[in-house]
Write an enzyme that holds these catalytic residues in place. Structure first.
Site, PDB file in Angstrom:
ATOM      1  N   ASP A   1      78.328  36.698 -46.110  1.00 16.53           N
ATOM      2  CA  ASP A   1      77.387  37.065 -45.053  1.00 16.53           C
ATOM      3  C   ASP A   1      77.535  38.536 -44.689  1.00 16.53           C
ATOM      4  O   ASP A   1      77.458  38.916 -43.528  1.00 16.53           O
ATOM      5  CB  ASP A   1      77.583  36.176 -43.813  1.00 16.53           C
ATOM      6  N   TYR A   2      77.749  39.366 -45.690  1.00 17.47           N
ATOM      7  CA  TYR A   2      77.848  40.809 -45.484  1.00 17.47           C
ATOM      8  C   TYR A   2      76.467  41.460 -45.581  1.00 17.47           C
ATOM      9  O   TYR A   2      76.313  42.538 -46.158  1.00 17.47           O
ATOM     10  CB  TYR A   2      78.787  41.434 -46.509  1.00 17.47           C
TER      11      TYR A   2
END
Length: 782
Positions: free
Chosen positions: A446-447
């Protein structure tokens, strides 16, 4: 007083046994050998003290001496780290100075008490300082840069299309900022805790057309008198909160001045987009919908999106306007399934609301919308963060997320792999891709790129280069030529961890690191970095750390629990960075918050996620995320001790100034105190500087001030931009996890600084706020 002696003895015996047992477990896991013999020594001290054995004092004195030496060997003179190791044992040593204890066990008690006193004095001598503070070297030369437009206004979300958050105003200065006082407040009237899922107020107002223009998390738009904060008009689109999540918000609106061209109605427009997926144009003069825009002022953004549901797709960031084109992406819920709405980016005519173009990365044939009965490519990376614009280059810079679901990527398409977690330059007239740069390959963490790209003229010998700074959740700052997307500061591909992935997954062998810019990712975590209020919960964190799977940055998710650091919250998040072009300083707020991640088999997910809002659940952070369509769900939670404090040693939030001429850190300091935080959710109430996490951003002014409120603390601050010295602070009813702004009152000529008192659900910063606060210098004669 024999009962007090026995009470002390019993506590030492119980604590010693607990530490010895935990120490044995830690040693078996390959951790520090200190705790086992230390716990045994404390237990024997308690036993001997109860029996009146003179060896008790001498043994405790020896234990404290060894503990102090061991702590200094492990962490040096880091005050917060020493506190976790020494304060508890030292405080237990102080009762040995009591006369009735000394009478019972003799001179050894004095030795134990003096050792305890020495431990306390060592902590006080370190003054809870942090080794992560870098002091500025003297004053800085400034070269004022010519800026276009009215300096007293704030016409875009980031003040300008470049997202610099730099104001040329100079009325409030480092010399007089301490005189700032509250000028007015505005209450939105919305109780954030009344919603089914509470969400924060994060709006940054615009100051244009002699009005402050802002929105609430319920998408109500207000126009305020900038001198008094009194409402001039109010527009409520009456969105349905069904399916809401903890990140449901409206961070701002956009403004378009078409008074020099057609149409005659609604020449000046406020453009807003809603949780209900509507694009709306309002008359700036009245707040009424513009009749010629879409259907009576509304455009349905669900058109062409295919199957959707409340909360799966909506708009949280302010649109951008390039010429006569409105450009916007949208937020798509994380981790719900492999079949979610498209991450399409679209351009709409600012006058008519007609679709001008669409960038559907999965199907270029949808550039003017999908054919009837079809939809934009589903589950492609979205763009929920604020965008930036270079009007001269006619480019829109789009930060993208990763394809849903976030933590399993084996089924992603080639186009999703190419454009996920990137910054993409689109032609403002056609939506065609000019270039793209990826910040994380095959993102499983979830970067997504959450920060607005900040456009700067990079100083180089003989002139300047049009550049783009892209902050990331990974804590990396990528410096690119905004004409081509090529790195202007060295980027290197480094080997990425490969162990621990699930069998179906594939991993990128490398990840990009911006070695030509300072990294704000934090050092690789080790057992020594574990922290706690007491040695016991620090020991608990050490044991837990040893049980985790952690191979450094980008440790892949798997069926065993792994450590994610930097966290999916950052590094740097949606608030972005500020740039002072006069001083050539980039101001960055960064977060240091470790997260635990684990994939769980599909059969165990069950009904843990109760809809789209569960992807950012405000009440059950450990609820498994469904990731339907994959073999797994995902579980995420903070890495905290049983007392609710982070297992990682502070600081948890830092402010950093980066010299963009030398690309080195000019200064860095932890920001924020524990006044509104504490173990078990309690508030300590002491303004002790620790460095606290937060999601709000900065504002810089030509006079040399940096304003900042984005912390887990109910405070708003001003710093000297060139040194980082705190010059002013004020308490607020809620933390300021929004971006501040500044402007000049059109009638009074006073400079105001405005910020929303927000609170924040994800960082557990309560209460949630509902007010805007404006600060100004006192008026003459008052």
């Amino acid at each position: 007083m024999i009962w007090l002696v026995r009470l002390l003895a019993a506590l030492l015996l119980l604590v010693g046994i607990a530490v010895a047992l935990g120490g044995a477990w830690l040693a078996w896991l390959g951790g520090s050998p200190y705790y086992l013999p230390g716990g045994v020594a404390v237990a024997f001290c308690g036993y001997w003290l109860c029996r009146g054995d003179r060896r008790a004092g001498w043994l405790y004195a020896l234990f404290l001496t060894v503990t102090i030496l061991w702590a200094l060997w492990e962490v040096g003179f880091d005050g917060w780290q020493l506190t976790a190791r020494i304060v508890g044992p030292a405080l237990f040593g102080l009762p040995f100075l009591l006369p009735f204890v000394r009478r019972r066990i003799g001179r050894g008690a004095l030795a134990a008490g003096l050792a305890g006193l020495a431990g306390c004095l060592l902590i006080l001598g370190c003054a809870l300082r942090s080794p992560m503070e870098i002091a500025a070297e003297g004053g800085r030369m400034t070269t004022p840069i010519a800026l276009s437009g009215d300096p007293g206004q704030w016409p875009s979300w980031g003040r300008d299309d470049a997202g610099t958050r730099f104001s040329p105003l100079t009325q409030i200065t480092p010399a007089n900022v301490e005189k700032l006082q509250l000028a007015w407040t505005f209450d939105t009237g919305h109780d954030p805790m009344s919603a089914p899922v509470p969400s924060p107020l994060q709006s940054t107002p615009l100051m244009v057309d002699d009005k402050l223009l802002l929105c609430t998390q319920t998408n109500i738009v207000f126009a305020l008198d900038p001198e008094t904060g009194k409402p001039l008009w109010r527009f409520d689109p009456k969105v349905d909160a069904k399916g809401g999540s903890a990140v449901r918000t409206c961070r701002g609106v956009a403004y378009h001045d078409g008074s020099n061209a057609a149409p005659a109605t609604c020449p000046r427009r406020v453009i807003t987009a809603t949780y209900g997926a509507q694009l709306i144009a309002l008359d700036s003069a009245t707040g009424r919908p513009c009749p010629g825009f879409g259907q009576s002022g509304f455009v349905d953004l669900n058109q062409g999106m295919g199957r959707t549901a409340p909360g799966l797709y909506y708009i949280s960031s302010a649109p951008v306007i390039v010429g006569d084109v409105i450009v916007l992406g949208g937020w798509v819920a994380d981790n719900v399934s492999t079949d979610e709405p498209s991450g399409v980016v679209r351009g709409y005519d600012v006058i008519t609301g007609a679709l001008r173009w669409a960038w559907d990365m999965g199907n270029p044939n949808n550039a003017h919308g999908p054919p009837a009965g079809q939809a934009y490519t589903r589950s492609t990376p979205n763009s929920w963060a604020p965008m930036s614009v270079d009007a001269k280059l006619r480019l829109v810079f789009v930060p993208t997320g990763n394809a849903t679901p976030d933590h399993f990527g084996a089924y992603r398409s080639a186009q999703s792999e190419k454009y996920s977690s990137s910054v993409v330059a689109l032609d403002a007239g056609t939506g065609a891709v000019r270039w793209s740069f990826q910040t994380t390959h095959h993102d499983l963490w979830d970067y997504d790129v959450a920060s607005q790209p900040t456009l700067i003229d990079l100083p180089v010998p003989g002139g300047a280069v049009p550049a783009l700074v892209q902050p990331t959740k990974r804590g990396e700052l990528f410096l690119l030529d905004r004409r081509t997307g090529k790195p202007l500061a060295d980027v290197r591909e480094r080997p990425a961890p490969q162990a621990g992935k699930v069998p179906e997954e594939r991993l990128s062998p490398t990840q990009p690191f911006s070695v030509g810019m300072p990294s704000l990712a934090g050092d690789r975590i080790s057992e020594r970095d574990m922290w706690g209020i007491t040695p016991i919960d620090q020991l608990w964190c050490r044991i837990h750390f040893r049980k985790l799977r952690y191979d450094g940055p980008n440790t892949p998710p798997g069926l065993t629990e792994s450590l994610l650091y930097p966290s999916l919250g950052g590094g740097m998040n949606w608030s972005g960075v500020s740039y002072d072009p006069d001083r050539r300083l980039l101001l960055v707020n960064s977060i240091y918050y470790p997260t635990l991640m684990q994939l769980v088999p599909r059969a165990t997910v069950g009904g843990g996620a109760k809809g789209p809002g569960a992807s950012h659940n405000a009440t059950d952070f450990a609820a498994p995320l469904p990731m339907a369509g994959t073999p797994y769900g995902a579980r995420l939670r903070g890495f905290t001790s049983p007392l609710g404090t982070l297992c990682l040693a502070p600081p948890y939030g830092r402010m950093t100034a980066i010299d963009m001429t030398t690309r080195t850190i000019a200064w860095q300091r932890p920001v924020g105190t524990v006044q509104d935080s504490g173990p078990l959710g309690l508030e300590i109430g002491l303004p002790i500087r620790m460095g606290m996490p937060g999601f709000g951003g900065t504002l810089v002014t030509r006079s040399g001030l940096t304003f900042f409120g984005g912390l887990k603390e109910r405070a708003f601050r001003a710093f000297a931009t060139d040194t980082g010295k705190e010059l002013w602070s004020v308490r607020m009813p809620a933390s300021g996890n929004a971006n501040p702004m500044t402007y000049v009152g059109p009638r009074s000529g006073r400079q105001f600084v405005v910020i929303a008192a927000t609170g924040h659900v994800t960082s557990q910063s309560f209460p949630l706020g509902r007010t805007f606060h404006a600060y100004a210098l006192p008026q003459e004669g008052k």
